[in-house]
Design an enzyme around this catalytic site. Sequence first.
Site, PDB file in Angstrom:
ATOM      1  N   ASP A   1       2.154   1.972   3.438  1.00  0.00           N
ATOM      2  CA  ASP A   1       3.097   1.046   4.090  1.00  0.00           C
ATOM      3  C   ASP A   1       4.510   1.501   3.834  1.00  0.00           C
ATOM      4  O   ASP A   1       5.369   1.420   4.709  1.00  0.00           O
ATOM      5  CB  ASP A   1       3.052  -0.377   3.496  1.00  0.00           C
ATOM      6  CG  ASP A   1       1.682  -0.971   3.448  1.00  0.00           C
ATOM      7  OD1 ASP A   1       0.878  -0.643   4.320  1.00  0.00           O
ATOM      8  OD2 ASP A   1       1.445  -1.787   2.530  1.00  0.00           O
TER       9      ASP A   1
ATOM     10  N   HIS B   1       0.878  -1.166   0.000  1.00  0.00           N
ATOM     11  CA  HIS B   1       0.000   0.000   0.000  1.00  0.00           C
ATOM     12  C   HIS B   1       0.921   1.223   0.000  1.00  0.00           C
ATOM     13  O   HIS B   1       1.999   1.179   0.616  1.00  0.00           O
ATOM     14  CB  HIS B   1      -0.834   0.118   1.277  1.00  0.00           C
ATOM     15  CG  HIS B   1      -1.772  -1.017   1.554  1.00  0.00           C
ATOM     16  ND1 HIS B   1      -1.395  -2.116   2.267  1.00  0.00           N
ATOM     17  CD2 HIS B   1      -3.087  -1.187   1.263  1.00  0.00           C
ATOM     18  CE1 HIS B   1      -2.429  -2.934   2.392  1.00  0.00           C
ATOM     19  NE2 HIS B   1      -3.478  -2.397   1.794  1.00  0.00           N
TER      20      HIS B   1
END
Length: 436
Positions: free
Chosen positions: A103, A100
């Site tokens: 992240d 993501h």
Amino acid sequence: MSAFPEVSKIQYEGPDSKNPLAFRWYDENELVEGKTMKEHMRFSVVYWHTFRGTGADPFGPGTAIRPWDDGTESVENAVNRVRVAFEFIEKLGAPFYAFHDRDVSPEGANLTETHKHFDTVVAALKEEQERTGIKLLWGTANMFSNPRYMHGAATSCNADAFAYAASQVKKCLEVTKELGGENYVFWGGREGYQNLLNTDMNRELDHLAKFFHMAVDYAKKIDFTGPFLIEPKPKEPTKHQYDFDAANCVAFLRKYDLMDHFKLNLETNHATLASHSMQHELEYAGMNGVLGSIDANTGDLLLGWDTDQFPTNYYLTTEVMLTILKYGGLSIGGVNFDAKVRRESFEPMDLFYAHIGGMDAFAKGLKIAAAIRAEGEFDQFVKERYSSWDRGVGADIEAGKHTFETLDAYMQEKGEITQNSSGRQEMLENLLNRYM
Ligand code: XLS
Ligand code: NI
Ligand code: NI
């Protein structure tokens, strides 16, 4: 500086090995049905659980020891984490990873700064990809953690949330393209509802479709050719997630004319939360031409939430691989370990044991599935079970040669149906055990 000095590249040592840091089944060069195991599985490590997971749960904070992480949301820490992630993935021998946006890189003071941070981290990701040859299976945008998305992103009652999400996905698509990402994933996050008393479901779903069409248009514009993948999940965090299961997603994609651009990313634990088996979900996607990729994990039969455990069950991996092989393989999808180590497994080494076990379980499943297919006993049984449709009245019905009137006449003359034969479920389950 090495984050895992005690580990060198994980090797294939064969079924008799007792080394917990070796593969017993996954030999990346072994040929199965004409392709190497590496090509079949396209294993992928996820950034969120593996490099951002702390082991926190609703009852207590994280337990994980990650000596390389200074625990801050600085860009410097994010870039350092990239080096560690690639050391891990390289030593493991997985050819792909997935992330993501949030992240890999932290939010800034505003959206513009957030995008800038992302560019800085992406430069490091690109460097490491080039150094190691590890590739990006897919990128995705996290549109569920930040409180701005409390009512959803594309399905929020707040139009600004939709707009913010659009900016985020636009950027994440550009980055995915820049890093050579092969797919792009949409998991619904908070796209769903808790209560219909405050929800205009029809309007929210129209908005979701509009959002996806904008993504398709923008992908064309920047020449991102990889498929979009919707990842179904029936519940969690909302009571009712809009992308409930494979069948629900197919209906949505058809209604909104998105079938040409989307496939599905199916996750085992999401399948079971929807009261399906993973094999059911794969079969449904396969027969509708939308089998894209899988998030490999497993739930716990005694727990009712998304526990995201590493898959170690050979029956599960065999069923999964049987269905994937049946539909011609994963193409540019992969076996992505959307799985996390338990809170009690807090040491860095546990990350290796977990992934090695998952990769071995899938390699073993692939081998068993290939053996089953080579013998063809199940196929033969199914073919015979439906053989009444290959001739006579069955073939004529399939060919469109019958109506209620002609079938009425046919059956009145025949009087009773041809005798049924046994489904032989128990015999077939025993047969499956022969291959295990
Ligand atoms: C959550 C999902 C998520 C997706 C990526 O349950 O599995 O992790 O895979 O957004
Ligand atoms: Ni999940
Ligand atoms: Ni997932």
